[in-house]
Design a protein around this motif. Structure first.
Motif, PDB file in Angstrom:
ATOM      1  N   SER A  54      54.873  63.472   0.626  1.00  0.00           N
ATOM      2  CA  SER A  54      54.259  62.358  -0.109  1.00  0.00           C
ATOM      3  C   SER A  54      55.363  61.375  -0.496  1.00  0.00           C
ATOM      4  CB  SER A  54      53.555  62.874  -1.368  1.00  0.00           C
ATOM      5  OG  SER A  54      53.043  61.806  -2.134  1.00  0.00           O
ATOM      6  N   PRO A  55      55.256  60.118  -0.076  1.00  0.00           N
ATOM      7  CA  PRO A  55      54.158  59.504   0.673  1.00  0.00           C
ATOM      8  C   PRO A  55      54.240  59.809   2.162  1.00  0.00           C
ATOM      9  CG  PRO A  55      55.814  57.862   0.187  1.00  0.00           C
ATOM     10  CD  PRO A  55      56.264  59.121  -0.493  1.00  0.00           C
ATOM     11  N   ARG A 107      46.503  53.783   0.354  1.00  0.00           N
ATOM     12  CA  ARG A 107      46.933  52.403   0.496  1.00  0.00           C
ATOM     13  C   ARG A 107      46.825  51.992   1.963  1.00  0.00           C
ATOM     14  NH1 ARG A 107      49.966  49.873  -3.278  1.00  0.00           N
ATOM     15  NH2 ARG A 107      51.222  48.865  -1.650  1.00  0.00           N
ATOM     16  N   THR A 112      46.657  48.811  -2.547  1.00  0.00           N
ATOM     17  CA  THR A 112      45.934  50.003  -2.983  1.00  0.00           C
ATOM     18  C   THR A 112      44.445  49.832  -2.681  1.00  0.00           C
ATOM     19  OG1 THR A 112      47.530  50.437  -4.736  1.00  0.00           O
ATOM     20  CG2 THR A 112      45.359  51.447  -4.954  1.00  0.00           C
ATOM     21  N   GLU A 151      48.226  54.833   4.358  1.00  0.00           N
ATOM     22  CA  GLU A 151      49.182  55.602   3.568  1.00  0.00           C
ATOM     23  C   GLU A 151      48.431  56.519   2.605  1.00  0.00           C
ATOM     24  OE1 GLU A 151      52.774  53.296   2.146  1.00  0.00           O
ATOM     25  OE2 GLU A 151      51.345  51.664   2.483  1.00  0.00           O
ATOM     26  N   ILE A 153      49.360  58.894  -0.803  1.00  0.00           N
ATOM     27  CA  ILE A 153      50.394  59.138  -1.809  1.00  0.00           C
ATOM     28  C   ILE A 153      49.820  60.037  -2.890  1.00  0.00           C
ATOM     29  CG2 ILE A 153      52.020  58.054  -3.408  1.00  0.00           C
ATOM     30  CD1 ILE A 153      51.629  55.461  -1.816  1.00  0.00           C
ATOM     31  N   SER A 154      50.583  61.025  -3.296  1.00  0.00           N
ATOM     32  CA  SER A 154      50.169  61.880  -4.410  1.00  0.00           C
ATOM     33  C   SER A 154      50.424  61.154  -5.729  1.00  0.00           C
ATOM     34  CB  SER A 154      50.941  63.197  -4.377  1.00  0.00           C
ATOM     35  OG  SER A 154      50.602  64.014  -5.490  1.00  0.00           O
ATOM     36  N   SER A 170      49.289  65.562  -1.713  1.00  0.00           N
ATOM     37  CA  SER A 170      48.909  65.180  -0.353  1.00  0.00           C
ATOM     38  C   SER A 170      49.455  66.120   0.708  1.00  0.00           C
ATOM     39  CB  SER A 170      49.395  63.757  -0.058  1.00  0.00           C
ATOM     40  OG  SER A 170      50.800  63.665  -0.217  1.00  0.00           O
TER      41      SER A 170
END
Length: 415
Positions: A54-55, A107, A112, A151, A153-154, A170
């Motif tokens: 992550s990411p 994202r 976002t 994308e 992302i956590s 993630s």
């Protein structure tokens, strides 16, 4: 003398030209040529792949049409995700385990687009949790090159303390497919993520497994509205660190002490085949081989029957457990006190935005039948976390509560 180059810069005659994904279209495999870029993701064949950090991101070549494009991404939190996460995330944390929530942010093209909450069922935890994020790309966001970037992302920083989730959530999440289509009407899926799937798709009831849910921005520039139903249930599982007594089969043997059925069957089958091979006598090779084959076939049948008996006993134990917990009361005592609880502000609804941007406030109104109506003061511009809770001390005087806990179900999620 003037030289004319027929290929773009940094391209050779040996490069393979990749045709973009035509709309409408779907990306379902990591081996698809349209999937041109991956970073911190392992490709799959029947699925797109799994994230390992992550990411992480992936890039898809999509043919633009000059019109808005609706993207619908489907991902899954299954049993294999647990192994991948345990191998790669060794940092100790307060939240771990099979039932721990995964909170991820999506994202695309540098913006976002949404968030998702993934929680595997605590009792029937062999079932996978499925997440969906849907958003629209404007024509100028998908350039002539047609590179779409996704994308994941956590959300490990900036979230409130009550939004429990594992770090690097993630990691291990599987990407099933990404659907691309031209925009038609308002979005209907992905606006709410609770971490569980509705048990009955007909009524659309969504259970809040972690006490909160994710609300993603919609297409309409107006306040959002949700209706939640409160039910008293017996406590299910105290926490991810709690150790449970092993399940016991009808003859009294702990199920946890049973060996792995598939692995044990393979090992016993190999041993049986080796023993049968010793019975082969060179002088009478054909009759001995037939006898060995019959013995191995008989051993296979016995192993299959034993495996079925053990699996059926194990499944019956899970069925009995799932039927016993959580068990809702026949009559809901909260129906008589919900109006009073809301009027005294004992029912709390908190809203916290994810990412930069203003978040609206919320108002709570009581409804008949232990239901509450949640309405925002304005439209959502960014993904938000919404938590529902009742002060436990306010329920001590309610008849029939005892040591029960409150379970929240979203029964209406449309604005």
């Amino acid at each position: 003398m003037t030289r004319t180059f027929t290929t773009p810069h940094f391209q050779t005659a040996y490069d393979r030209m990749i045709e973009p994904l035509a709309l409408p279209g779907e990306l379902r495999s990591g081996a698809a040529p349209e999937l041109t870029t991956v970073d911190q993701m392992v490709r799959g064949n029947a699925v797109i792949g799994r994230f390992i950090a992550s990411p992480a991101l992936l890039g898809v070549k999509v043919r633009p049409t000059g019109r808005p494009v609706r993207v619908t991404a489907h991902f899954r939190f299954d049993s294999m995700s647990l192994g991948w996460w345990e191998q790669r995330v060794t940092t100790p944390g307060p939240v771990r385990g099979a039932g721990a929530p995964r909170l991820v942010l999506v994202r695309s093209q540098g913006k976002t687009r949404g968030a998702a909450l993934l929680i595997r069922p605590a009792v029937d935890f062999h079932r996978a949790a499925t997440g969906v994020v849907c958003f629209d790309l404007q024509p100028e966001e998908l350039t002539a090159e047609g590179l779409f970037v996704f994308e994941m992302i956590s959300i490990d920083t900036g979230r409130p303390a009550w939004a429990s989730a594992v770090p690097a959530g993630s990691v291990g999440i599987m990407m099933d497919l990404i659907d691309f289509a031209e925009v038609e009407g308002d979005r209907e899926i992905g606006l709410v993520s609770t971490g569980t799937l509705p048990p009955d798709p007909g009524n659309g009831r969504l259970t809040l497994g972690a006490g909160y849910f994710v609300a993603n921005p919609g297409d309409r520039d107006e306040p959002r509205r949700w209706i939640a139903h409160a039910t008293l249930v017996d406590p299910v599982l105290p926490g991810p660190r709690t150790k449970f007594a092993p399940l016991v089969d009808p003859v009294g043997e702990p199920i946890d002490s049973w060996p792995s059925t598939s692995l044990d069957a393979k090992q016993r089958l190999k041993r049986g085949a080796r023993r049968a091979a010793r019975w082969v006598v060179p002088v009478a090779a054909v009759p001995a081989a037939r006898t060995a084959r019959r013995r191995v076939a008989g051993l296979k049948r016995r192993l299959r029957r034993a495996a079925k008996r053990r699996l059926s006993a194990r499944s019956m134990s899970w069925v009995s457990a799932s039927l016993s917990v959580p068990r809702a009361l026949a009559r809901n005592p909260l129906a008589d006190v919900m109006v009073d609880l809301v009027s005294r502000n004992l029912v709390q609804v908190e809203l916290a935005g994810i990412g930069a941007g203003a978040t609206p406030g919320v108002q709570v109104r009581a409804r008949p039948g232990a239901e509450i109506e949640i309405v925002t003061d304005g439209p959502l511009r960014v993904p938000a976390l919404v938590r529902l809770s009742i002060d436990p001390s306010s329920l001590r005087g309610v008849p029939g509560v005892d040591d029960k806990t409150v379970r929240w179900d979203l029964v209406e999620t449309e604005s």
